[in-house]
Write a protein that holds these residues in place. Structure first.
Motif, PDB file in Angstrom:
ATOM      1  N   ALA A 107    -132.556  30.834  71.417  1.00 41.74           N
ATOM      2  CA  ALA A 107    -131.360  30.205  70.836  1.00 41.74           C
ATOM      3  C   ALA A 107    -131.480  30.236  69.307  1.00 41.74           C
ATOM      4  O   ALA A 107    -132.551  29.962  68.767  1.00 41.74           O
ATOM      5  N   PRO A 108    -130.399  30.569  68.594  1.00 49.65           N
ATOM      6  CA  PRO A 108    -130.459  30.661  67.125  1.00 49.65           C
ATOM      7  C   PRO A 108    -130.507  29.279  66.466  1.00 49.65           C
ATOM      8  O   PRO A 108    -129.595  28.867  65.751  1.00 49.65           O
ATOM      9  N   ILE A 109    -131.583  28.564  66.736  1.00 51.45           N
ATOM     10  CA  ILE A 109    -131.753  27.202  66.250  1.00 51.45           C
ATOM     11  C   ILE A 109    -132.618  27.213  64.988  1.00 51.45           C
ATOM     12  O   ILE A 109    -133.656  27.863  64.935  1.00 51.45           O
ATOM     13  N   ILE A 110    -132.158  26.481  63.997  1.00 54.42           N
ATOM     14  CA  ILE A 110    -132.874  26.359  62.730  1.00 54.42           C
ATOM     15  C   ILE A 110    -133.069  24.881  62.441  1.00 54.42           C
ATOM     16  O   ILE A 110    -132.126  24.089  62.534  1.00 54.42           O
ATOM     17  N   MET A 111    -134.280  24.505  62.105  1.00 53.05           N
ATOM     18  CA  MET A 111    -134.589  23.107  61.830  1.00 53.05           C
ATOM     19  C   MET A 111    -134.627  22.861  60.319  1.00 53.05           C
ATOM     20  O   MET A 111    -134.948  23.755  59.529  1.00 53.05           O
ATOM     21  N   SER A 112    -134.311  21.633  59.953  1.00 54.36           N
ATOM     22  CA  SER A 112    -134.351  21.232  58.545  1.00 54.36           C
ATOM     23  C   SER A 112    -134.475  19.714  58.494  1.00 54.36           C
ATOM     24  O   SER A 112    -134.481  19.040  59.534  1.00 54.36           O
ATOM     25  N   SER A 113    -134.535  19.179  57.301  1.00 50.71           N
ATOM     26  CA  SER A 113    -134.414  17.732  57.137  1.00 50.71           C
ATOM     27  C   SER A 113    -132.933  17.364  57.207  1.00 50.71           C
ATOM     28  O   SER A 113    -132.069  18.214  56.966  1.00 50.71           O
ATOM     29  N   PRO A 114    -132.605  16.114  57.542  1.00 51.94           N
ATOM     30  CA  PRO A 114    -131.202  15.706  57.645  1.00 51.94           C
ATOM     31  C   PRO A 114    -130.413  16.002  56.377  1.00 51.94           C
ATOM     32  O   PRO A 114    -130.902  15.814  55.259  1.00 51.94           O
ATOM     33  N   HIS A 115    -129.205  16.476  56.582  1.00 52.70           N
ATOM     34  CA  HIS A 115    -128.279  16.801  55.488  1.00 52.70           C
ATOM     35  C   HIS A 115    -128.891  17.826  54.523  1.00 52.70           C
ATOM     36  O   HIS A 115    -128.526  17.891  53.350  1.00 52.70           O
ATOM     37  N   PHE A 116    -129.830  18.621  55.039  1.00 53.81           N
ATOM     38  CA  PHE A 116    -130.513  19.660  54.246  1.00 53.81           C
ATOM     39  C   PHE A 116    -131.242  19.059  53.047  1.00 53.81           C
ATOM     40  O   PHE A 116    -131.311  19.671  51.977  1.00 53.81           O
ATOM     41  N   TYR A 117    -131.797  17.869  53.242  1.00 59.42           N
ATOM     42  CA  TYR A 117    -132.593  17.242  52.188  1.00 59.42           C
ATOM     43  C   TYR A 117    -133.757  18.154  51.810  1.00 59.42           C
ATOM     44  O   TYR A 117    -134.465  18.673  52.667  1.00 59.42           O
ATOM     45  N   GLN A 118    -133.930  18.392  50.531  1.00 59.73           N
ATOM     46  CA  GLN A 118    -134.962  19.248  49.944  1.00 59.73           C
ATOM     47  C   GLN A 118    -134.782  20.730  50.271  1.00 59.73           C
ATOM     48  O   GLN A 118    -135.684  21.538  50.030  1.00 59.73           O
ATOM     49  N   ALA A 119    -133.627  21.100  50.816  1.00 61.28           N
ATOM     50  CA  ALA A 119    -133.334  22.519  51.074  1.00 61.28           C
ATOM     51  C   ALA A 119    -132.614  23.111  49.866  1.00 61.28           C
ATOM     52  O   ALA A 119    -132.172  22.394  48.959  1.00 61.28           O
ATOM     53  N   ASP A 120    -132.486  24.435  49.864  1.00 64.03           N
ATOM     54  CA  ASP A 120    -131.746  25.097  48.792  1.00 64.03           C
ATOM     55  C   ASP A 120    -130.316  24.559  48.736  1.00 64.03           C
ATOM     56  O   ASP A 120    -129.695  24.287  49.782  1.00 64.03           O
ATOM     57  N   GLN A 121    -129.785  24.442  47.539  1.00 63.94           N
ATOM     58  CA  GLN A 121    -128.449  23.881  47.335  1.00 63.94           C
ATOM     59  C   GLN A 121    -127.381  24.657  48.086  1.00 63.94           C
ATOM     60  O   GLN A 121    -126.363  24.099  48.501  1.00 63.94           O
ATOM     61  N   LYS A 122    -127.611  25.936  48.312  1.00 63.90           N
ATOM     62  CA  LYS A 122    -126.645  26.789  49.003  1.00 63.90           C
ATOM     63  C   LYS A 122    -126.274  26.216  50.371  1.00 63.90           C
ATOM     64  O   LYS A 122    -125.094  26.208  50.758  1.00 63.90           O
ATOM     65  N   TYR A 123    -127.265  25.747  51.108  1.00 64.08           N
ATOM     66  CA  TYR A 123    -127.007  25.242  52.463  1.00 64.08           C
ATOM     67  C   TYR A 123    -126.211  23.944  52.425  1.00 64.08           C
ATOM     68  O   TYR A 123    -125.411  23.677  53.329  1.00 64.08           O
ATOM     69  N   ILE A 124    -126.434  23.152  51.403  1.00 65.03           N
ATOM     70  CA  ILE A 124    -125.668  21.910  51.236  1.00 65.03           C
ATOM     71  C   ILE A 124    -124.213  22.234  50.893  1.00 65.03           C
ATOM     72  O   ILE A 124    -123.280  21.621  51.433  1.00 65.03           O
ATOM     73  N   ASP A 125    -124.013  23.219  50.015  1.00 62.98           N
ATOM     74  CA  ASP A 125    -122.662  23.576  49.585  1.00 62.98           C
ATOM     75  C   ASP A 125    -121.868  24.297  50.661  1.00 62.98           C
ATOM     76  O   ASP A 125    -120.633  24.283  50.639  1.00 62.98           O
ATOM     77  N   ASP A 126    -122.558  24.933  51.609  1.00 65.01           N
ATOM     78  CA  ASP A 126    -121.867  25.707  52.645  1.00 65.01           C
ATOM     79  C   ASP A 126    -121.124  24.830  53.651  1.00 65.01           C
ATOM     80  O   ASP A 126    -120.278  25.319  54.401  1.00 65.01           O
ATOM     81  N   VAL A 127    -121.470  23.540  53.698  1.00 65.24           N
ATOM     82  CA  VAL A 127    -120.856  22.633  54.674  1.00 65.24           C
ATOM     83  C   VAL A 127    -120.393  21.375  53.963  1.00 65.24           C
ATOM     84  O   VAL A 127    -121.196  20.669  53.341  1.00 65.24           O
TER      85      VAL A 127
END
Length: 483
Positions: free
Chosen positions: A338-358
Protein backbone atom coordinates in the motif's frame (compact mmCIF):
# COMPACT_ATOMS: atom_id res chain seq x y z
CA UNK A 1 43.08 23.00 81.36
CA UNK A 2 40.44 20.26 81.01
CA UNK A 3 38.05 22.74 79.45
CA UNK A 4 40.62 23.84 76.88
CA UNK A 5 41.29 20.22 75.98
CA UNK A 6 37.61 19.65 75.23
CA UNK A 7 37.46 22.78 73.11
CA UNK A 8 40.49 21.83 71.05
CA UNK A 9 39.21 18.27 70.69
CA UNK A 10 36.03 19.71 69.17
CA UNK A 11 38.13 21.65 66.69
CA UNK A 12 40.11 18.58 65.69
CA UNK A 13 36.91 16.53 65.36
CA UNK A 14 35.42 19.26 63.17
CA UNK A 15 38.44 19.16 60.88
CA UNK A 16 38.40 15.36 60.66
CA UNK A 17 34.66 15.29 59.89
CA UNK A 18 35.11 17.90 57.14
CA UNK A 19 37.99 15.97 55.58
CA UNK A 20 35.99 12.71 55.66
CA UNK A 21 32.91 14.37 54.14
CA UNK A 22 34.95 15.93 51.32
CA UNK A 23 36.58 12.56 50.63
CA UNK A 24 33.13 10.93 50.49
CA UNK A 25 31.88 13.58 48.06
CA UNK A 26 34.90 13.23 45.78
CA UNK A 27 34.92 9.42 45.84
CA UNK A 28 31.10 9.24 45.42
CA UNK A 29 30.95 6.26 47.76
CA UNK A 30 27.24 6.62 48.53
CA UNK A 31 26.37 7.43 44.90
CA UNK A 32 28.19 4.33 43.70
CA UNK A 33 26.56 2.17 46.38
CA UNK A 34 23.14 3.47 45.35
CA UNK A 35 23.85 2.86 41.66
CA UNK A 36 24.99 -0.69 42.41
CA UNK A 37 21.78 -1.42 44.30
CA UNK A 38 19.60 0.02 41.53
CA UNK A 39 21.44 -2.00 38.87
CA UNK A 40 20.84 -5.12 40.93
CA UNK A 41 17.15 -4.51 41.62
CA UNK A 42 15.91 -3.15 38.28
CA UNK A 43 16.05 -6.30 36.19
CA UNK A 44 13.40 -8.45 34.56
CA UNK A 45 13.14 -11.22 37.10
CA UNK A 46 10.17 -12.89 38.76
CA UNK A 47 9.33 -11.14 41.99
CA UNK A 48 10.82 -7.74 41.17
CA UNK A 49 8.76 -4.58 40.83
CA UNK A 50 10.43 -3.94 37.48
CA UNK A 51 9.23 -7.27 36.09
CA UNK A 52 5.69 -6.75 37.38
CA UNK A 53 5.49 -3.30 35.77
CA UNK A 54 6.91 -4.67 32.51
CA UNK A 55 4.52 -7.63 32.40
CA UNK A 56 1.39 -5.65 33.36
CA UNK A 57 1.98 -1.90 32.86
CA UNK A 58 -0.17 -0.12 35.50
CA UNK A 59 -0.49 3.37 33.93
CA UNK A 60 -3.48 3.75 31.58
CA UNK A 61 -2.60 4.12 27.89
CA UNK A 62 -4.92 6.04 25.58
CA UNK A 63 -4.94 5.97 21.80
CA UNK A 64 -6.45 9.04 20.19
CA UNK A 65 -7.23 9.12 16.48
CA UNK A 66 -7.65 12.31 14.45
CA UNK A 67 -8.98 12.09 10.89
CA UNK A 68 -8.66 14.55 8.02
CA UNK A 69 -12.03 14.99 6.33
CA UNK A 70 -11.68 16.04 2.67
CA UNK A 71 -13.96 18.98 1.84
CA UNK A 72 -13.30 19.44 -1.92
CA UNK A 73 -12.92 16.04 -3.64
CA UNK A 74 -14.11 17.23 -7.07
CA UNK A 75 -11.62 20.09 -7.11
CA UNK A 76 -8.77 17.78 -6.09
CA UNK A 77 -9.46 15.58 -9.13
CA UNK A 78 -9.08 18.70 -11.24
CA UNK A 79 -5.62 19.29 -9.82
CA UNK A 80 -6.48 21.83 -7.14
CA UNK A 81 -5.14 21.87 -3.58
CA UNK A 82 -6.96 19.53 -1.16
CA UNK A 83 -8.69 21.21 1.75
CA UNK A 84 -9.02 19.02 4.83
CA UNK A 85 -10.67 19.51 8.19
CA UNK A 86 -9.39 17.73 11.29
CA UNK A 87 -11.93 15.62 13.18
CA UNK A 88 -11.24 14.05 16.54
CA UNK A 89 -10.10 12.87 18.89
CA UNK A 90 -11.70 9.44 18.83
CA UNK A 91 -10.26 7.96 22.00
CA UNK A 92 -9.68 4.34 22.97
CA UNK A 93 -8.29 2.88 26.17
CA UNK A 94 -5.43 0.57 25.28
CA UNK A 95 -4.70 -2.59 27.26
CA UNK A 96 -1.39 -4.36 26.54
CA UNK A 97 -0.37 -7.03 29.06
CA UNK A 98 2.47 -9.39 28.19
CA UNK A 99 1.51 -12.99 27.44
CA UNK A 100 3.38 -16.24 26.82
CA UNK A 101 6.25 -14.99 28.99
CA UNK A 102 9.25 -17.35 28.96
CA UNK A 103 12.77 -16.95 30.34
CA UNK A 104 15.79 -18.39 28.53
CA UNK A 105 19.61 -18.39 28.44
CA UNK A 106 20.02 -18.60 32.21
CA UNK A 107 17.41 -15.87 32.76
CA UNK A 108 19.35 -13.35 30.67
CA UNK A 109 16.54 -13.21 28.08
CA UNK A 110 12.77 -13.20 28.25
CA UNK A 111 10.29 -13.60 25.40
CA UNK A 112 6.66 -12.49 25.26
CA UNK A 113 3.85 -11.40 23.01
CA UNK A 114 1.95 -8.18 23.62
CA UNK A 115 -1.65 -8.35 22.42
CA UNK A 116 -3.32 -4.96 22.38
CA UNK A 117 -7.00 -4.42 23.08
CA UNK A 118 -8.74 -1.12 22.33
CA UNK A 119 -11.93 -0.05 24.08
CA UNK A 120 -13.77 3.06 22.89
CA UNK A 121 -14.06 5.86 25.47
CA UNK A 122 -17.01 8.07 24.41
CA UNK A 123 -16.53 10.70 27.12
CA UNK A 124 -13.02 11.42 25.83
CA UNK A 125 -14.10 11.55 22.19
CA UNK A 126 -15.58 14.22 19.95
CA UNK A 127 -19.24 13.49 19.30
CA UNK A 128 -18.98 10.43 21.56
CA UNK A 129 -19.54 8.09 18.60
CA UNK A 130 -17.62 5.93 16.14
CA UNK A 131 -20.09 6.23 13.28
CA UNK A 132 -19.03 9.75 12.24
CA UNK A 133 -18.55 9.75 8.45
CA UNK A 134 -15.11 10.65 7.10
CA UNK A 135 -14.33 11.40 3.46
CA UNK A 136 -10.78 10.43 2.68
CA UNK A 137 -8.60 8.77 0.07
CA UNK A 138 -9.69 5.30 -1.00
CA UNK A 139 -6.67 3.36 0.25
CA UNK A 140 -7.75 -0.06 -1.17
CA UNK A 141 -8.27 1.54 -4.60
CA UNK A 142 -4.93 3.36 -4.71
CA UNK A 143 -3.20 0.21 -3.43
CA UNK A 144 -4.58 -1.84 -6.35
CA UNK A 145 -3.80 1.00 -8.77
CA UNK A 146 -0.22 1.18 -7.52
CA UNK A 147 0.18 -2.59 -7.46
CA UNK A 148 -0.97 -3.20 -11.05
CA UNK A 149 -0.18 0.09 -12.81
CA UNK A 150 2.58 -1.57 -14.85
CA UNK A 151 0.31 -4.43 -16.01
CA UNK A 152 -1.83 -3.04 -18.87
CA UNK A 153 -4.34 -5.91 -19.03
CA UNK A 154 -4.97 -6.08 -15.30
CA UNK A 155 -5.05 -2.26 -15.11
CA UNK A 156 -7.80 -2.11 -17.71
CA UNK A 157 -9.84 -4.78 -15.95
CA UNK A 158 -9.57 -3.05 -12.59
CA UNK A 159 -10.33 0.38 -14.07
CA UNK A 160 -13.38 -0.96 -15.89
CA UNK A 161 -14.71 -2.60 -12.75
CA UNK A 162 -14.17 0.58 -10.75
CA UNK A 163 -16.17 2.54 -13.34
CA UNK A 164 -19.00 0.02 -13.31
CA UNK A 165 -19.25 0.13 -9.52
CA UNK A 166 -18.68 3.88 -9.30
CA UNK A 167 -15.54 3.37 -7.22
CA UNK A 168 -13.45 6.53 -7.13
CA UNK A 169 -10.24 7.90 -5.70
CA UNK A 170 -12.05 9.05 -2.56
CA UNK A 171 -14.47 7.25 -0.29
CA UNK A 172 -16.72 8.05 2.68
CA UNK A 173 -16.64 5.62 5.56
CA UNK A 174 -17.28 5.74 9.30
CA UNK A 175 -14.50 6.10 11.85
CA UNK A 176 -15.11 2.53 13.01
CA UNK A 177 -14.86 1.16 9.47
CA UNK A 178 -11.70 3.07 8.64
CA UNK A 179 -10.02 1.90 11.82
CA UNK A 180 -11.16 -1.66 12.38
CA UNK A 181 -12.08 -2.75 8.88
CA UNK A 182 -14.82 -3.21 6.30
CA UNK A 183 -15.33 -5.45 3.30
CA UNK A 184 -14.13 -3.48 0.32
CA UNK A 185 -15.91 -4.21 -3.02
CA UNK A 186 -12.75 -3.88 -5.12
CA UNK A 187 -10.64 -6.02 -2.80
CA UNK A 188 -13.41 -8.62 -2.70
CA UNK A 189 -13.20 -9.05 -6.47
CA UNK A 190 -9.41 -9.16 -6.55
CA UNK A 191 -9.46 -11.64 -3.65
CA UNK A 192 -11.25 -14.18 -5.87
CA UNK A 193 -8.27 -14.40 -8.21
CA UNK A 194 -5.58 -13.45 -5.67
CA UNK A 195 -6.52 -15.13 -2.35
CA UNK A 196 -3.39 -13.64 -0.75
CA UNK A 197 -5.02 -10.20 -0.99
CA UNK A 198 -7.47 -9.73 1.90
CA UNK A 199 -10.95 -8.53 0.99
CA UNK A 200 -11.17 -6.46 4.16
CA UNK A 201 -9.38 -3.19 4.82
CA UNK A 202 -8.89 -1.05 7.89
CA UNK A 203 -6.01 1.07 9.16
CA UNK A 204 -6.00 -1.08 12.32
CA UNK A 205 -7.61 -4.16 10.78
CA UNK A 206 -6.72 -7.31 12.74
CA UNK A 207 -4.87 -5.19 15.29
CA UNK A 208 -7.49 -5.29 18.06
CA UNK A 209 -7.04 -8.13 20.59
CA UNK A 210 -4.06 -9.36 18.57
CA UNK A 211 -0.29 -9.06 18.88
CA UNK A 212 2.34 -8.04 16.34
CA UNK A 213 4.68 -10.95 16.98
CA UNK A 214 6.91 -12.35 19.68
CA UNK A 215 9.60 -10.15 21.22
CA UNK A 216 12.78 -11.42 22.85
CA UNK A 217 14.39 -8.89 25.20
CA UNK A 218 17.36 -8.86 27.54
CA UNK A 219 16.61 -8.87 31.26
CA UNK A 220 19.46 -6.56 32.30
CA UNK A 221 21.01 -9.33 34.41
CA UNK A 222 24.44 -9.00 32.77
CA UNK A 223 24.40 -5.28 31.94
CA UNK A 224 21.91 -2.77 33.35
CA UNK A 225 21.95 -0.85 30.06
CA UNK A 226 20.46 -3.91 28.33
CA UNK A 227 17.31 -3.77 30.46
CA UNK A 228 14.31 -4.58 28.17
CA UNK A 229 16.44 -4.16 25.03
CA UNK A 230 14.92 -6.03 22.09
CA UNK A 231 17.22 -8.60 20.48
CA UNK A 232 14.65 -10.48 18.37
CA UNK A 233 11.27 -9.77 16.84
CA UNK A 234 9.22 -12.40 15.04
CA UNK A 235 12.14 -14.78 15.33
CA UNK A 236 14.60 -12.47 13.59
CA UNK A 237 17.41 -10.30 14.97
CA UNK A 238 17.11 -7.77 12.14
CA UNK A 239 14.63 -6.49 9.55
CA UNK A 240 14.72 -7.12 5.81
CA UNK A 241 12.61 -4.28 4.44
CA UNK A 242 15.27 -1.65 3.99
CA UNK A 243 18.30 -1.35 1.73
CA UNK A 244 21.12 -1.04 4.28
CA UNK A 245 22.29 -3.13 7.21
CA UNK A 246 22.14 -0.13 9.55
CA UNK A 247 18.53 0.69 8.70
CA UNK A 248 17.52 -2.95 9.18
CA UNK A 249 18.89 -3.09 12.74
CA UNK A 250 16.52 -3.67 15.65
CA UNK A 251 17.73 -1.28 18.34
CA UNK A 252 16.52 -0.31 21.78
CA UNK A 253 13.35 -1.07 23.71
CA UNK A 254 9.66 -0.81 22.79
CA UNK A 255 9.56 2.67 24.42
CA UNK A 256 7.55 1.37 27.38
CA UNK A 257 10.64 0.58 29.46
CA UNK A 258 14.14 1.99 29.73
CA UNK A 259 17.29 1.14 31.64
CA UNK A 260 17.94 2.98 34.94
CA UNK A 261 20.57 5.66 35.58
CA UNK A 262 19.94 7.59 32.38
CA UNK A 263 22.16 10.58 31.63
CA UNK A 264 21.45 13.70 29.61
CA UNK A 265 24.17 13.06 27.08
CA UNK A 266 23.10 9.57 26.02
CA UNK A 267 20.99 8.58 23.02
CA UNK A 268 17.84 6.56 23.68
CA UNK A 269 17.03 3.92 21.05
CA UNK A 270 13.56 2.51 20.46
CA UNK A 271 12.03 0.06 18.00
CA UNK A 272 8.61 0.80 16.53
CA UNK A 273 6.81 -1.95 14.65
CA UNK A 274 4.26 0.65 13.49
CA UNK A 275 7.03 2.51 11.67
CA UNK A 276 8.80 -0.70 10.70
CA UNK A 277 12.13 0.66 11.93
CA UNK A 278 14.29 1.65 14.87
CA UNK A 279 14.78 5.29 15.76
CA UNK A 280 16.43 7.32 18.48
CA UNK A 281 15.77 10.24 20.80
CA UNK A 282 18.00 12.79 22.50
CA UNK A 283 17.68 14.90 25.64
CA UNK A 284 15.69 18.13 25.28
CA UNK A 285 15.00 19.46 28.80
CA UNK A 286 14.23 18.66 32.42
CA UNK A 287 10.56 18.39 33.43
CA UNK A 288 8.48 17.32 36.42
CA UNK A 289 5.48 14.98 36.18
CA UNK A 290 3.31 14.62 39.30
CA UNK A 291 6.26 15.72 41.41
CA UNK A 292 8.69 13.28 39.77
CA UNK A 293 11.84 14.70 38.12
CA UNK A 294 12.27 13.55 34.53
CA UNK A 295 14.37 14.04 31.44
CA UNK A 296 12.46 14.74 28.24
CA UNK A 297 13.80 12.88 25.22
CA UNK A 298 12.53 13.61 21.70
CA UNK A 299 13.43 12.31 18.23
CA UNK A 300 15.58 15.01 16.58
CA UNK A 301 14.86 16.24 13.06
CA UNK A 302 17.75 14.14 11.75
CA UNK A 303 15.81 10.92 12.39
CA UNK A 304 13.52 11.56 9.42
CA UNK A 305 15.76 14.00 7.53
CA UNK A 306 16.51 13.53 3.84
CA UNK A 307 19.85 12.06 2.77
CA UNK A 308 21.46 15.47 2.17
CA UNK A 309 21.03 16.21 5.88
CA UNK A 310 21.45 12.64 7.19
CA UNK A 311 23.18 10.32 4.66
CA UNK A 312 22.54 7.33 6.97
CA UNK A 313 18.86 7.52 5.98
CA UNK A 314 19.67 6.40 2.42
CA UNK A 315 18.75 2.87 3.46
CA UNK A 316 15.15 3.97 4.02
CA UNK A 317 14.81 5.01 0.37
CA UNK A 318 12.69 2.32 -1.30
CA UNK A 319 13.20 1.26 -3.95
CA UNK A 320 16.90 2.10 -3.54
CA UNK A 321 17.52 5.69 -4.62
CA UNK A 322 13.84 6.66 -4.43
CA UNK A 323 14.18 9.13 -1.57
CA UNK A 324 11.49 11.37 -0.15
CA UNK A 325 11.97 14.77 1.44
CA UNK A 326 12.65 15.39 5.12
CA UNK A 327 10.01 14.33 7.62
CA UNK A 328 8.60 11.40 5.62
CA UNK A 329 9.06 7.63 5.65
CA UNK A 330 7.80 5.35 2.88
CA UNK A 331 6.54 2.19 4.61
CA UNK A 332 4.89 0.54 1.60
CA UNK A 333 7.42 -2.30 1.81
CA UNK A 334 6.00 -3.39 5.17
CA UNK A 335 2.35 -2.51 4.51
CA UNK A 336 1.59 -5.07 1.80
CA UNK A 337 2.51 -2.69 -0.99
CA UNK A 338 0.00 0.00 0.00
CA UNK A 339 1.40 3.47 -0.88
CA UNK A 340 1.52 4.50 2.77
CA UNK A 341 3.87 7.22 3.96
CA UNK A 342 4.40 8.03 7.62
CA UNK A 343 5.20 11.42 9.12
CA UNK A 344 4.63 13.47 12.24
CA UNK A 345 1.13 14.99 12.58
CA UNK A 346 0.43 17.89 10.22
CA UNK A 347 3.88 17.23 8.68
CA UNK A 348 5.60 18.65 11.75
CA UNK A 349 9.35 19.00 11.01
CA UNK A 350 8.77 17.95 7.38
CA UNK A 351 9.73 19.97 4.32
CA UNK A 352 7.49 23.02 3.86
CA UNK A 353 6.36 21.68 0.48
CA UNK A 354 4.26 18.94 2.08
CA UNK A 355 2.59 21.43 4.41
CA UNK A 356 1.78 23.78 1.52
CA UNK A 357 0.41 20.99 -0.68
CA UNK A 358 -2.59 20.48 1.63
CA UNK A 359 -4.77 23.26 3.02
CA UNK A 360 -5.56 22.68 6.68
CA UNK A 361 -2.10 21.72 7.91
CA UNK A 362 -1.07 23.57 11.08
CA UNK A 363 1.98 21.89 12.60
CA UNK A 364 3.06 22.86 16.09
CA UNK A 365 5.52 21.40 18.57
CA UNK A 366 3.21 21.16 21.58
CA UNK A 367 0.55 19.01 19.88
CA UNK A 368 2.55 17.13 17.26
CA UNK A 369 5.94 16.28 18.74
CA UNK A 370 6.68 12.78 20.05
CA UNK A 371 7.95 12.97 23.64
CA UNK A 372 9.27 10.61 26.32
CA UNK A 373 9.61 11.90 29.89
CA UNK A 374 11.83 9.43 31.74
CA UNK A 375 12.80 9.43 35.40
CA UNK A 376 16.60 9.20 35.09
CA UNK A 377 17.14 7.26 38.33
CA UNK A 378 14.74 4.37 37.65
CA UNK A 379 14.33 4.58 33.87
CA UNK A 380 10.54 4.60 34.32
CA UNK A 381 8.52 6.36 31.63
CA UNK A 382 6.40 8.82 33.63
CA UNK A 383 4.81 10.46 30.59
CA UNK A 384 4.95 9.74 26.90
CA UNK A 385 3.21 10.59 23.66
CA UNK A 386 3.83 8.83 20.36
CA UNK A 387 2.42 10.98 17.57
CA UNK A 388 2.41 9.54 14.08
CA UNK A 389 0.53 10.45 10.91
CA UNK A 390 -0.61 8.06 8.18
CA UNK A 391 -0.51 9.51 4.67
CA UNK A 392 -1.20 8.17 1.19
CA UNK A 393 0.80 8.93 -1.94
CA UNK A 394 -1.39 10.28 -4.75
CA UNK A 395 -0.47 10.74 -8.41
CA UNK A 396 -2.13 10.80 -11.80
CA UNK A 397 -1.95 7.47 -13.64
CA UNK A 398 -3.14 7.48 -17.25
CA UNK A 399 -4.43 3.91 -17.17
CA UNK A 400 -6.85 4.85 -14.39
CA UNK A 401 -9.25 7.63 -15.23
CA UNK A 402 -10.30 7.63 -11.58
CA UNK A 403 -7.13 9.57 -10.76
CA UNK A 404 -8.31 12.47 -12.98
CA UNK A 405 -5.78 15.30 -13.00
CA UNK A 406 -4.86 14.92 -9.37
CA UNK A 407 -1.60 16.58 -8.41
CA UNK A 408 1.26 14.43 -7.16
CA UNK A 409 1.16 14.85 -3.40
CA UNK A 410 1.25 13.19 0.00
CA UNK A 411 -2.32 13.17 1.29
CA UNK A 412 -2.91 13.08 5.10
CA UNK A 413 -5.40 10.39 6.15
CA UNK A 414 -5.22 10.44 9.94
CA UNK A 415 -2.83 10.73 12.85
CA UNK A 416 -2.68 9.09 16.24
CA UNK A 417 -1.57 10.17 19.68
CA UNK A 418 -0.70 7.18 21.84
CA UNK A 419 -0.20 8.69 25.28
CA UNK A 420 0.52 7.51 28.79
CA UNK A 421 1.02 9.23 32.13
CA UNK A 422 2.03 7.52 35.33
CA UNK A 423 -0.86 6.73 37.68
CA UNK A 424 -1.05 8.14 41.22
CA UNK A 425 -0.11 4.90 43.00
CA UNK A 426 2.94 4.30 40.81
CA UNK A 427 3.91 7.97 41.11
CA UNK A 428 3.95 7.69 44.90
CA UNK A 429 6.25 4.66 44.68
CA UNK A 430 8.66 6.44 42.34
CA UNK A 431 8.68 9.58 44.49
CA UNK A 432 9.50 7.45 47.53
CA UNK A 433 12.43 5.83 45.70
CA UNK A 434 13.68 9.21 44.49
CA UNK A 435 13.41 10.68 47.99
CA UNK A 436 15.33 7.79 49.57
CA UNK A 437 17.98 8.07 46.86
CA UNK A 438 18.36 11.79 47.50
CA UNK A 439 18.85 11.13 51.22
CA UNK A 440 21.56 8.54 50.49
CA UNK A 441 23.32 10.76 47.96
CA UNK A 442 23.30 13.70 50.38
CA UNK A 443 24.74 11.81 53.37
CA UNK A 444 28.26 13.24 52.71
CA UNK A 445 26.82 16.76 52.68
CA UNK A 446 24.95 16.05 55.93
CA UNK A 447 28.25 14.92 57.44
CA UNK A 448 29.90 18.05 56.05
CA UNK A 449 27.21 20.24 57.64
CA UNK A 450 27.82 18.49 60.96
CA UNK A 451 31.55 19.19 60.62
CA UNK A 452 30.87 22.86 59.90
CA UNK A 453 28.55 23.01 62.94
CA UNK A 454 31.31 21.55 65.13
CA UNK A 455 33.69 24.12 63.68
CA UNK A 456 31.34 26.95 64.59
CA UNK A 457 30.94 25.57 68.12
CA UNK A 458 34.73 25.32 68.41
CA UNK A 459 35.22 28.95 67.36
CA UNK A 460 32.47 30.22 69.71
CA UNK A 461 33.84 28.39 72.78
CA UNK A 462 37.38 29.34 71.88
CA UNK A 463 36.47 33.04 71.82
CA UNK A 464 34.51 32.82 75.08
CA UNK A 465 37.32 30.95 76.82
CA UNK A 466 40.02 33.40 75.81
CA UNK A 467 40.74 35.72 78.82
CA UNK A 468 43.79 37.86 79.52
CA UNK A 469 46.42 35.98 81.58
CA UNK A 470 47.62 36.98 85.07
CA UNK A 471 46.08 38.46 88.26
CA UNK A 472 44.55 41.86 88.64
CA UNK A 473 47.65 43.15 90.40
CA UNK A 474 49.92 41.66 87.70
CA UNK A 475 47.83 43.36 85.02
CA UNK A 476 48.39 46.80 86.61
CA UNK A 477 51.11 49.26 85.53
CA UNK A 478 54.67 48.20 86.23
CA UNK A 479 55.49 51.59 87.70
CA UNK A 480 53.12 53.18 90.12
CA UNK A 481 53.41 56.68 91.36
CA UNK A 482 54.46 56.92 94.97
CA UNK A 483 52.09 58.66 97.32
Amino acid sequence: MKKSCCIYSTGVLSLVVLIVSIALVLSQVFQNALNARIKKEIILKNGTDAFEAWENPPPPVYMQFYFFDLRNPSEVLLGETPFVEEKGPYTYREFRPKENVRFSDNDTKVSATMPKTYVFVPEMSVGRREDDPIRTVNVPAITMIEKFKTHPLISNLISSYMKSQNIGLFVTRTVHELLWGYKDPLLAVVHKVRPDIDEYFGLFYKMNTTDDGEYVVLTGEQDYKDFARIVEWRGESSLDWWTSETCNMINGTDAASFHPLITKNETIYIFSSDLCRSLYATFEKEVHVKGIPAYRFVPPKEVFANITVNPANAGFCVPAGNCLGSGLLNVSVCKQGAPIIMSSPHFYQADQKYIDDVAGMNPNKEDHQTIMDINPLTGILVRGAKRVQVNAFLEKIEAFSQTGNVSTLVFPVMYLNESVEIDAESADKVKSVVYQANVVINIPFIIMAFGILLGVIFIVFLCKNREPEGTKEEQGPLLQASS
